[in-house]
Scaffold this active site. Structure first.
Site, PDB file in Angstrom:
ATOM      1  N   SER A 369       0.827  -1.199   0.000  1.00  0.00           N
ATOM      2  CA  SER A 369       0.000   0.000   0.000  1.00  0.00           C
ATOM      3  C   SER A 369       0.869   1.261   0.000  1.00  0.00           C
ATOM      4  O   SER A 369       1.771   1.383  -0.814  1.00  0.00           O
ATOM      5  CB  SER A 369      -0.959  -0.044   1.194  1.00  0.00           C
ATOM      6  OG  SER A 369      -2.030   0.839   1.012  1.00  0.00           O
ATOM      7  N   ASP A 493      -5.381  -3.146  -3.473  1.00  0.00           N
ATOM      8  CA  ASP A 493      -4.507  -2.824  -2.340  1.00  0.00           C
ATOM      9  C   ASP A 493      -3.922  -4.075  -1.677  1.00  0.00           C
ATOM     10  O   ASP A 493      -4.637  -4.979  -1.262  1.00  0.00           O
ATOM     11  CB  ASP A 493      -5.335  -2.041  -1.307  1.00  0.00           C
ATOM     12  CG  ASP A 493      -4.476  -1.351  -0.273  1.00  0.00           C
ATOM     13  OD1 ASP A 493      -3.498  -1.943   0.175  1.00  0.00           O
ATOM     14  OD2 ASP A 493      -4.800  -0.194   0.080  1.00  0.00           O
TER      15      ASP A 493
END
Length: 624
Positions: A369, A493
């Site tokens: 991320s 993500d």
């Protein structure tokens, strides 16, 4: 006529006595003589199989010299490397105790000498001295405990073949420089080149297949027994010495000038052809660059032509680059893992600054991320100040304002278009490299990102291909940002599956792992029973911030936090397997509030300085 002693046989018996004494934890001369008189010597060439998974046998093998690899195989034929077994270690105790089929296949990485000891011989030894069984049981338990460790230790080669695959390279000179880069360990590393062998033996001797323990092999084996590592400098062509080096290597460094043709060289065709390779040892590509090279390019073409396990980039006359390879090769590589956490990720910048000031180098980088974004900038070879400047420019100085503020008016796939964040990353790459795009494998420091593969429902570790694409996939918040497609697979993500990929870093070969964990332990409680209506929320928004009653997260922030929920437990567990852990405590704020850059960076820096100040001298020594 008095028979002349056989030096090879004497050396074998000396090795065997030493191994047996250590294994049985006994100096009982009768036991050692009994086993030594009945034992069978087994010679294996590089690539030969000792045992196959599923075989029925209960013999134990003692490794006198060489190296072997254990791997398991699934019904589909996929292989998983379990371990490597070197001098003085044993193979097969579990089958001896249980009588069950072999649980793994064993293949010689290089030419190896073993001794086979049968179950009957072991039983006779136990009858003579029952403590032998206790010693064997202890070793089996220790091996099981090693296998149960969640953090994988790096495989450290002893014999390393340095093979030039482009013309004009000095393998022996590179080996000596690499040895010096080992610092305090340099004195225990031997460098052997063809001219040394010629001086000792008169000429570089032939090493025909099947002749494993000639004078040269014994000579190298004696050197190995006294050394922490042996660097074998091969010729840049197919010679007897090159073949010998390959047959006796745990790892092969393919040394190449980055400016040359990336196709296979003649020596690779002759000696490392997949059809009949001389060596099955792990291959590592080392690309040499000119000192003024800003960023490597075209690495993918070199990797596509070869079955290499890893690769490194080195600038000529760069001690820092050579030291990085030296640490990784000796199992002391320092890996930095950066977790996800939205705008809290700016704390990574402060930690990076503190590490640089402490003189702690970084050899491998991985992130998930927002951690992938910060790691990307560092991997391109920037120092801490340049990293801070690049991140500030991307997140605070974007010409269109908020980097995640380009909302979709028709949010069919995502609430945020993602165009601004993509352009910010592209600009960061352009500023650092002078290019609009590079691949992940072009970064100076080995770098990986973690994404969540929506197509397969699995974690994806991205180490190849377009750098900004891979990083974008790692922080594409489900529903908030649009997905990224890699090879036809939809990626989101990485925090959904693995927000703190310490385990991936361990698999990559890091010996020491530094982690920056941005998870929040505190819970957030809301003093309301249900979400108020639209008008109530609008009225509340018009009040001063301190007087607002409904401090609810925004939709993108809610999506970001929810994407981390499934990996929170794993994230906490991963912290236990770091050697140095930073957990900056950042003041409460919205996860996508990029305006807090200076405050969050300062929090990360202050925390890191405090942790580093508390390290002992021994702990500091791990990170040098």
């Amino acid at each position: 006529m008095i028979p002349r002693p056989d030096p090879d046989r004497q050396q074998r018996e000396t090795l065997l006595r030493t191994v047996l004494r250590n294994y049985f934890a006994s100096d009982n001369a009768e036991i050692l003589r009994t086993i030594q008189s009945d034992a069978d010597y087994v010679e294996l060439a590089s690539g030969e199989t000792l045992l196959r998974q599923g075989d029925i046998s209960d013999d134990v093998y003692f490794v006198l010299s060489g190296r072997l690899r254990a791997f398991s195989e699934t019904e589909s034929g996929a292989r998983k490397i379990l371990s490597e077994i070197g001098r003085g270690e044993t193979i097969g105790e579990l089958a001896l105790f249980t009588g069950e089929p072999r649980s793994a296949s064993i293949v010689a990485v290089r030419d190896s000498l073993l001794v086979k000891v049968t179950r009957a011989m072991i039983e006779r030894a136990i009858m003579q001295n029952p403590e032998v069984e206790i010693s064997m049981t202890r070793l089996v338990i220790q091996r099981f405990r090693r296998g149960e460790r969640e953090r994988q230790t790096p495989v450290v080669p002893v014999n390393v073949c340095i093979l030039p695959v482009t013309t004009g390279l000095d393998a022996a000179g590179f080996a000596r420089t690499l040895r010096e880069a080992q610092g305090a360990e340099a004195g225990s590393i031997a460098v052997i080149a063809a001219d040394q062998i010629a001086a000792r033996f008169g000429t570089a001797p032939a090493h025909p297949i099947g002749q494993h323990y000639d004078a040269l092999a014994s000579h190298i084996d004696e050197i190995e027994a006294k050394s922490q590592a042996v660097y074998l400098a091969a010729d840049d062509r197919d010679t007897a010495w090159t073949r010998f080096c390959l047959r006796h290597a745990d790892e092969v460094l393919l040394l190449a000038s980055a400016g040359h043709d990336p196709g296979l060289s003649p020596v690779e065709h002759a000696c490392l052809s997949p059809a009949a390779p001389i060596s099955v040892a792990r291959q590592t590509l080392v690309l040499l660059h000119k000192p003024d090279t800003k960023i490597p390019t075209g690495t993918a073409r070199w990797l596509a032509a070869r079955p290499v396990a890893r690769h490194f980039h080195i600038r000529d006359d760069s001690p820092r680059d050579m030291q990085r390879i030296a640490r990784i090769l000796s199992g002391r590589g320092i890996g930095l893992v950066l977790s996800g956490g939205g705008a809290r990720g700016f704390a990574h910048v402060g930690v990076i600054k503190a590490l640089e000031e402490a003189g702690i180098p970084i050899d491998l980088i991985g992130g998930s991320s927002i951690g992938a974004v910060m790691g990307m900038v560092l991997a391109m070879g920037l120092d801490a100040d340049a990293v801070a400047a690049a991140v500030r420019k991307a997140f605070l100085q974007h010409p269109m304002g908020n980097v995640t503020g380009d909302y979709n008016f028709i949010p069919l796939v995502s609430l945020i278009k993602g165009a601004r964040s993509r352009s910010a990353m592209t600009q960061a790459v352009r500023d650092a490299t002078g290019l609009d795009a590079i691949d992940s494998e072009d970064s100076w420091i080995t770098f990986f990102t973690v994404a969540s593969n929506f197509s397969t429902g699995q974690e994806a570790v991205l180490v190849r291909g377009d750098l900004t694409r891979n990083v974008g996939a790692s922080y594409a918040i489900p529903g908030a940002l649009p997905p990224i497609f890699v090879g036809g697979h939809m990626m989101y993500d990485g925090g959904t599956f693995n927000n703190f990929p310490v385990d991936v870093m361990a698999q990559l070969g890091a010996g020491c792992i530094i982690g920056v964990d941005l998870s929040i332990d505190r819970e957030q409680v809301f003093d309301i029973d249900r979400v108020p209506g639209t008008l109530a929320l609008l009225r509340d928004r018009l009040r001063p911030h301190a007087q607002r009653r409904y401090r609810l997260p925004s939709v993108p922030e809610t999506m970001l936090r929810s994407s981390f929920i499934t990996s929170i437990a794993k994230q906490k567990a991963m912290g236990r397997f770091t050697d140095l852990l930073f957990q900056p405590r950042v003041a409460e704020g919205r996860l996508l509030d990029w305006s807090r850059f200076e405050t969050v960076v300062a929090a990360g820096y202050s925390h890191a300085k405090e942790v580093l100040a508390g390290l002992t001298d021994a702990q500091r020594g791990m990170f040098r």
